[in-house]
Design a protein around this motif. Structure first.
Motif, mmCIF file in Angstrom:
data_model
loop_
_atom_site.group_PDB
_atom_site.id
_atom_site.type_symbol
_atom_site.label_atom_id
_atom_site.label_comp_id
_atom_site.label_asym_id
_atom_site.label_seq_id
_atom_site.Cartn_x
_atom_site.Cartn_y
_atom_site.Cartn_z
ATOM 1 N N LYS A 257 9.712 -11.971 16.887
ATOM 2 C CA LYS A 257 8.860 -12.658 17.357
ATOM 3 C C LYS A 257 7.695 -10.835 17.632
ATOM 4 O O LYS A 257 8.316 -10.811 19.663
ATOM 5 N N SER A 258 8.487 -10.298 16.756
ATOM 6 C CA SER A 258 8.459 -8.618 17.040
ATOM 7 C C SER A 258 6.912 -8.334 17.043
ATOM 8 O O SER A 258 5.751 -9.157 16.758
ATOM 9 N N GLY A 259 6.703 -6.928 17.734
ATOM 10 C CA GLY A 259 4.971 -6.472 17.975
ATOM 11 C C GLY A 259 4.766 -6.164 17.008
ATOM 12 O O GLY A 259 3.523 -5.084 17.221
ATOM 13 N N VAL A 260 5.352 -5.211 16.114
ATOM 14 C CA VAL A 260 4.839 -4.910 14.684
ATOM 15 C C VAL A 260 4.139 -5.726 13.613
ATOM 16 O O VAL A 260 4.651 -6.789 13.318
ATOM 17 N N ARG A 261 3.107 -4.921 13.216
ATOM 18 C CA ARG A 261 2.204 -5.845 12.338
ATOM 19 C C ARG A 261 3.028 -5.433 11.193
ATOM 20 O O ARG A 261 2.295 -4.018 10.445
ATOM 21 N N ILE A 262 2.160 -6.117 9.601
ATOM 22 C CA ILE A 262 2.633 -5.312 8.486
ATOM 23 C C ILE A 262 1.150 -6.730 8.428
ATOM 24 O O ILE A 262 1.185 -7.705 8.288
ATOM 25 N N THR A 263 0.186 -5.294 7.542
ATOM 26 C CA THR A 263 -0.720 -6.146 6.443
ATOM 27 C C THR A 263 -1.002 -5.798 5.311
ATOM 28 O O THR A 263 -0.703 -4.482 5.035
ATOM 29 N N MET A 264 -2.326 -6.815 4.667
ATOM 30 C CA MET A 264 -2.901 -5.703 3.054
ATOM 31 C C MET A 264 -4.020 -5.873 2.872
ATOM 32 O O MET A 264 -4.381 -6.987 3.163
ATOM 33 N N VAL A 265 -4.258 -5.285 2.533
ATOM 34 C CA VAL A 265 -5.467 -4.898 1.973
ATOM 35 C C VAL A 265 -6.030 -5.007 0.457
ATOM 36 O O VAL A 265 -5.620 -3.707 -0.346
ATOM 37 N N GLN A 266 -6.358 -6.013 0.124
ATOM 38 C CA GLN A 266 -6.997 -5.867 -1.482
ATOM 39 C C GLN A 266 -7.948 -5.239 -1.737
ATOM 40 O O GLN A 266 -8.804 -5.584 -1.664
ATOM 41 N N MET A 267 -7.997 -4.666 -2.847
ATOM 42 C CA MET A 267 -9.177 -3.428 -2.902
ATOM 43 C C MET A 267 -9.826 -3.689 -3.957
ATOM 44 O O MET A 267 -8.937 -4.210 -5.309
ATOM 45 N N PRO A 268 -11.199 -3.299 -4.410
ATOM 46 C CA PRO A 268 -12.006 -3.509 -5.983
ATOM 47 C C PRO A 268 -11.366 -2.761 -7.135
ATOM 48 O O PRO A 268 -10.307 -1.889 -6.373
ATOM 49 N N ALA A 269 -12.054 -2.781 -7.445
ATOM 50 C CA ALA A 269 -12.120 -0.995 -8.374
ATOM 51 C C ALA A 269 -13.231 0.126 -7.747
ATOM 52 O O ALA A 269 -14.373 -0.286 -7.334
ATOM 53 N N VAL A 270 -11.934 1.050 -7.814
ATOM 54 C CA VAL A 270 -12.574 2.473 -6.565
ATOM 55 C C VAL A 270 -12.411 3.316 -8.060
ATOM 56 O O VAL A 270 -11.483 3.454 -8.974
ATOM 57 N N ASN A 271 -13.474 4.424 -7.648
ATOM 58 C CA ASN A 271 -13.550 5.695 -7.774
ATOM 59 C C ASN A 271 -13.170 6.655 -7.760
ATOM 60 O O ASN A 271 -13.161 7.168 -6.818
ATOM 61 N N THR A 272 -11.636 6.957 -8.399
ATOM 62 C CA THR A 272 -10.587 7.371 -8.152
ATOM 63 C C THR A 272 -10.509 8.261 -8.873
ATOM 64 O O THR A 272 -10.296 7.634 -10.287
ATOM 65 N N PRO A 273 -9.780 9.600 -9.064
ATOM 66 C CA PRO A 273 -9.560 10.424 -9.887
ATOM 67 C C PRO A 273 -8.068 9.660 -11.118
ATOM 68 O O PRO A 273 -7.375 9.790 -12.156
ATOM 69 N N GLN A 274 -7.573 8.320 -10.620
ATOM 70 C CA GLN A 274 -6.326 8.039 -11.257
ATOM 71 C C GLN A 274 -6.602 8.149 -12.906
ATOM 72 O O GLN A 274 -5.798 7.777 -14.271
ATOM 73 N N PHE A 275 -8.261 7.564 -12.841
ATOM 74 C CA PHE A 275 -8.287 7.078 -14.406
ATOM 75 C C PHE A 275 -8.800 8.991 -15.172
ATOM 76 O O PHE A 275 -8.682 8.882 -16.724
ATOM 77 N N SER A 276 -8.279 9.431 -15.109
ATOM 78 C CA SER A 276 -8.132 10.614 -15.588
ATOM 79 C C SER A 276 -6.982 11.847 -15.271
ATOM 80 O O SER A 276 -6.658 13.051 -16.446
ATOM 81 N N TRP A 277 -6.018 11.363 -14.562
ATOM 82 C CA TRP A 277 -4.817 11.931 -14.101
ATOM 83 C C TRP A 277 -3.426 11.115 -14.955
ATOM 84 O O TRP A 277 -2.019 10.767 -15.091
ATOM 85 N N VAL A 278 -4.002 9.536 -15.067
ATOM 86 C CA VAL A 278 -2.429 7.625 -14.661
ATOM 87 C C VAL A 278 -2.619 7.920 -16.498
ATOM 88 O O VAL A 278 -3.523 8.523 -17.321
ATOM 89 N N LEU A 279 -0.948 8.333 -17.122
ATOM 90 C CA LEU A 279 -0.612 8.334 -18.520
ATOM 91 C C LEU A 279 -1.171 7.295 -19.394
ATOM 92 O O LEU A 279 -1.030 6.231 -18.360
ATOM 93 N N SER A 280 -1.997 7.461 -20.144
ATOM 94 C CA SER A 280 -3.389 6.341 -21.058
ATOM 95 C C SER A 280 -2.993 6.668 -22.441
ATOM 96 O O SER A 280 -2.675 8.140 -22.973
ATOM 97 N N ARG A 281 -2.460 5.348 -23.334
ATOM 98 C CA ARG A 281 -2.423 5.603 -24.624
ATOM 99 C C ARG A 281 -3.787 4.811 -25.505
ATOM 100 O O ARG A 281 -3.801 4.901 -26.320
ATOM 101 N N LEU A 282 -4.964 4.701 -24.298
ATOM 102 C CA LEU A 282 -5.836 4.288 -25.127
ATOM 103 C C LEU A 282 -6.876 4.871 -25.491
ATOM 104 O O LEU A 282 -6.687 6.081 -25.047
#
Length: 328
Positions: free
Chosen positions: A167-192
């Protein structure tokens, strides 16, 4: 805010800074952190920059204590930091799978535990996990990332049940994201062979940031979905997962790559930050601005669902009254 130096973390830090107060920025890259601090100040907040690798539990704990010592009680903890590898599973080495898991899953665990250690005795606070539609639906070429997101979802559900039990007053929630234009596609290790890209439709990181801030303010809901593509993917996977298996087997390789070859000098942030001492600030946005949406009707409707329901009820009542009057 973990992962605060770029992408969704960077955009969310700025969104929260507009409210004033201190925003603690946690990430590895000093260049990106210092730039994020300037963004936070410009938005009206007070930045607290902490260089930390979230795969190190002791370092995350020390960062949390520093925040409390220098800025006061932690009211909100947002987990965003991640890394990954773009490649078929058979082309990812065991130590690379381990590293992705340590950062992208255990980093969330360590952040959550550090937050709960301080929030539970005070009986207040919010933990927000930035997830993805891929927490429900695995896709080709992202097995390490999808595995981490699935793990975060299971971990979060367990913690939520434990908080409800006490019965804690602390809350935890999750936000499920779509495809987002972030820098990850320019810095994540890729072998494609070609440049990695998010699966369209693509949204700007500010769309994601608004969703995170909404979750901070409304943590009583166990989960939030951002973007019609997220809702559609999760819904279809619940009903026809086998159909999605075959669809993604046909389309999932091409849809995650542009027509351009992968740059031979593209950095990789798996083992060290791409925005290191000699690197550059990648910012919140990736390289797909021209194709990214700045708004999501689905996310807007979710935030305003009560007003929409009231409005729909009022319209329905008016139509019914008009029909009754006509019959008389």
């Amino acid at each position: 805010m973990t992962g605060a130096s770029g992408g969704i973390g960077r955009a969310t830090a700025v969104e929260l800074a507009a409210r004033g107060g201190t925003v603690a920025l946690l990430a590895r890259g000093r260049v990106g952190l210092e730039a994020a601090a300037r963004d936070v100040e410009a938005a009206g907040g007070t930045p607290l920059v902490i260089e930390v690798d979230v795969s190190d539990a002791d370092a995350v704990e020390a960062a949390a204590q520093r925040v409390e010592d220098e800025a006061g009680p932690i009211e909100t903890w947002v987990n965003v930091a991640f890394t990954s590898v773009f490649a078929p599973a058979h082309d990812i080495a065991p130590d690379e799978f381990r590293r992705v898991t340590e950062v992208s899953y255990l980093g969330y665990v360590y952040g959550t535990l550090a937050a709960l250690k301080r929030m539970r005795p005070r009986n207040r606070g919010v933990v927000v996990q930035v997830g993805s539609a891929l927490a429900y639906r695995g896709i080709p070429l992202q097995s390490a990332y999808c595995g981490s997101k699935h793990a975060i979802q299971g971990f979060t559900e367990s913690v939520r049940c434990e908080l409800l039990h006490e019965k804690s007053g602390v809350r935890i929630t999750m936000v499920q994201m779509p495809a987002v234009n972030t820098p990850q596609f320019s810095w994540v290790l890729s072998r494609l062979p070609r440049q990695a890209q998010p699966v369209p439709p693509i949204y700007q990181p500010e769309v994601a940031a608004r969703g995170v801030v909404w979750a901070v303010d409304h943590p009583q809901r166990r989960e939030w979905w951002i973007g019609a593509s997220t809702a559609g993917t999760i819904g279809l996977n619940a009903v026809v997962p086998g159909v999605l298996d075959r669809y993604l087997a046909r389309t999932g390789f091409d849809s995650q790559q542009t027509a351009d070859p992968r740059p031979p000098d593209q950095p990789a942030n798996l083992w060290s930050p791409a925005d290191g001492p000699d690197g550059r600030d990648f910012g919140a946005h990736g390289i797909f601005d021209a194709r990214a949406h700045s708004h999501s009707l689905q996310a807007w409707a979710t935030r305003h669902r009560r007003a929409l329901l009231v409005g729909a009820g009022a319209v329905g009542a008016a139509v019914a009254a008009a029909g009754a009057s006509a019959r008389r």
